[in-house]
Design a protein around this motif. Structure first.
Motif, PDB file in Angstrom:
ATOM      1  N   ASN A 137       0.825  -1.202   0.000  1.00  0.00           N
ATOM      2  CA  ASN A 137       0.000   0.000   0.000  1.00  0.00           C
ATOM      3  C   ASN A 137       0.865   1.260   0.000  1.00  0.00           C
ATOM      4  N   ARG A 138       1.945   1.228   0.730  1.00  0.00           N
ATOM      5  CA  ARG A 138       2.847   2.399   0.782  1.00  0.00           C
ATOM      6  C   ARG A 138       3.432   2.693  -0.589  1.00  0.00           C
ATOM      7  N   PHE A 139       3.865   1.647  -1.289  1.00  0.00           N
ATOM      8  CA  PHE A 139       4.418   1.818  -2.630  1.00  0.00           C
ATOM      9  C   PHE A 139       3.363   2.376  -3.579  1.00  0.00           C
ATOM     10  N   LEU A 140       2.161   1.817  -3.523  1.00  0.00           N
ATOM     11  CA  LEU A 140       1.080   2.281  -4.392  1.00  0.00           C
ATOM     12  C   LEU A 140       0.721   3.732  -4.097  1.00  0.00           C
ATOM     13  N   GLU A 141       0.682   4.091  -2.828  1.00  0.00           N
ATOM     14  CA  GLU A 141       0.376   5.473  -2.461  1.00  0.00           C
ATOM     15  C   GLU A 141       1.428   6.439  -2.993  1.00  0.00           C
ATOM     16  N   GLN A 142       2.684   6.040  -2.951  1.00  0.00           N
ATOM     17  CA  GLN A 142       3.759   6.899  -3.459  1.00  0.00           C
ATOM     18  C   GLN A 142       3.628   7.102  -4.968  1.00  0.00           C
ATOM     19  N   ILE A 143       3.347   6.033  -5.699  1.00  0.00           N
ATOM     20  CA  ILE A 143       3.187   6.135  -7.148  1.00  0.00           C
ATOM     21  C   ILE A 143       1.980   7.003  -7.483  1.00  0.00           C
ATOM     22  N   GLU A 144       0.894   6.803  -6.769  1.00  0.00           N
ATOM     23  CA  GLU A 144      -0.323   7.561  -7.041  1.00  0.00           C
ATOM     24  C   GLU A 144      -0.162   9.036  -6.700  1.00  0.00           C
ATOM     25  N   ALA A 145       0.601   9.335  -5.656  1.00  0.00           N
ATOM     26  CA  ALA A 145       0.846  10.736  -5.290  1.00  0.00           C
ATOM     27  C   ALA A 145       1.650  11.449  -6.368  1.00  0.00           C
ATOM     28  N   LEU A 146       2.556  10.718  -7.007  1.00  0.00           N
ATOM     29  CA  LEU A 146       3.396  11.309  -8.052  1.00  0.00           C
ATOM     30  C   LEU A 146       2.645  11.515  -9.356  1.00  0.00           C
ATOM     31  N   THR A 147       1.680  10.656  -9.634  1.00  0.00           N
ATOM     32  CA  THR A 147       1.020  10.670 -10.943  1.00  0.00           C
ATOM     33  C   THR A 147      -0.399  11.220 -10.929  1.00  0.00           C
ATOM     34  N   GLY A 148      -1.046  11.167  -9.767  1.00  0.00           N
ATOM     35  CA  GLY A 148      -2.446  11.549  -9.716  1.00  0.00           C
ATOM     36  C   GLY A 148      -3.357  10.514 -10.337  1.00  0.00           C
ATOM     37  N   GLN A 149      -2.853   9.307 -10.570  1.00  0.00           N
ATOM     38  CA  GLN A 149      -3.628   8.214 -11.152  1.00  0.00           C
ATOM     39  C   GLN A 149      -3.662   7.034 -10.188  1.00  0.00           C
ATOM     40  N   SER A 150      -4.678   6.203 -10.334  1.00  0.00           N
ATOM     41  CA  SER A 150      -4.757   4.979  -9.541  1.00  0.00           C
ATOM     42  C   SER A 150      -3.961   3.871 -10.210  1.00  0.00           C
ATOM     43  N   PHE A 151      -3.185   3.155  -9.406  1.00  0.00           N
ATOM     44  CA  PHE A 151      -2.413   2.022  -9.913  1.00  0.00           C
ATOM     45  C   PHE A 151      -2.797   0.728  -9.202  1.00  0.00           C
ATOM     46  N   ARG A 152      -3.993   0.701  -8.628  1.00  0.00           N
ATOM     47  CA  ARG A 152      -4.440  -0.452  -7.856  1.00  0.00           C
ATOM     48  C   ARG A 152      -5.362  -1.349  -8.668  1.00  0.00           C
ATOM     49  N   ILE A 153      -5.329  -2.632  -8.366  1.00  0.00           N
ATOM     50  CA  ILE A 153      -6.271  -3.582  -8.949  1.00  0.00           C
ATOM     51  C   ILE A 153      -7.592  -3.415  -8.216  1.00  0.00           C
ATOM     52  N   ARG A 154      -8.624  -3.027  -8.922  1.00  0.00           N
ATOM     53  CA  ARG A 154      -9.899  -2.699  -8.283  1.00  0.00           C
ATOM     54  C   ARG A 154     -10.743  -3.934  -8.004  1.00  0.00           C
ATOM     55  N   ASN A 155     -10.688  -4.911  -8.904  1.00  0.00           N
ATOM     56  CA  ASN A 155     -11.511  -6.110  -8.722  1.00  0.00           C
ATOM     57  C   ASN A 155     -10.634  -7.325  -8.974  1.00  0.00           C
ATOM     58  N   ARG A 156     -10.197  -7.948  -7.909  1.00  0.00           N
ATOM     59  CA  ARG A 156      -9.271  -9.059  -8.055  1.00  0.00           C
ATOM     60  C   ARG A 156      -9.910 -10.280  -8.694  1.00  0.00           C
TER      61      ARG A 156
END
Length: 230
Positions: free
Chosen positions: A203-222
């Motif tokens: 989650n920390r890694f994903l939050e850092q990427i999203e903060a830099l890009t303003g885009q979501s990089f998460r899998i929404r529906n596994r």
């Protein structure tokens, strides 16, 4: 709808998949695979991309790599794709496209998920039922990363070097990672994230990427884990 822009920061590992169009065969024999690897080495060096792991399957390719130049992976894959398609079409007297559009890729959290990607890539032939163990497959980086076979293509990731103080201890440590199969859940996450140009990480890694890009990089529906390789 416009396609999603790639976010490929320097120094962040990526999992890359390149497939034959409509899953068609893109490697007919050893000569084809050798040709592909020669161009991979050439363009990886040219665009400053470090290759950590790879596997060539009959109709697709997996790479684990880290760019050290702006847009390095995209430039490498574009040049590699063009060179190999020209070679393949000329050799087999065909024309037209070979690859399934642009390559797929996902950012990788090296601190938490790097070695899962190593396993996913080098166990692909095992998952496909082509061999019983990774060491039996000729066209992957397993024999370099696990058995010490010399390679001009592979550049070890810094985390790989932390597996041991010397080569033998690193090889032993790496082989121990393959003592247990990759979980179905991990395989599904890797496959889904890569297909959708997302990220694989904490989650920390994903939050850092999203903060830099303003885009979501998460899998929404596994969804349900898939047992397929690919």
């Amino acid at each position: 709808m416009s396609r999603k822009l790639r976010y490929a920061p320097i120094g962040i590992a990526q999992h890359v998949i390149q497939r034959g169009n409509n899953r068609q065969v893109c490697f007919c024999n050893d000569e084809d695979m050798l040709a592909y690897l020669e161009w991979l080495k050439q363009y990886a060096d040219k665009y400053q991309v470090h290759i950590h792991a790879w596997v060539l399957m009959t109709n697709h390719v997996h790479l684990l790599c880290t760019p050290h130049s702006q847009s390095g992976v995209s430039k490498m894959m574009q040049s590699l794709g063009r060179s190999y398609v020209y070679y393949f079409n000329k050799r087999y007297k065909r024309s037209g496209t070979l690859w399934e559009g642009r390559f797929k890729s996902a950012l990788v959290d090296s601190e938490n998920y790097l070695f899962q990607l190593y396993k996913y890539i080098e166990l692909n032939p095992v998952a496909a039922g082509m061999v019983n163990v990774a060491a039996d497959y000729k066209w992957s980086s397993y024999k370099t990363n696990a058995l010490g076979k010399a390679s001009k293509l592979i550049k070890p990731h810094p985390n790989y070097l932390l597996l041991g103080k010397d080569l033998n201890s690193r090889l032993e440590g790496y082989r121990s990672l393959f003592g247990k199969p990759l979980s179905q859940s991990a395989s599904h996450t890797i496959k889904t994230a890569t297909e959708s140009s997302l990220a694989i990480g904490s989650n920390r890694f994903l939050e850092q990427i999203e903060a830099l890009t303003g885009q979501s990089f998460r899998i929404r529906n596994r969804g349900r884990p898939s047992s397929e390789c690919g």
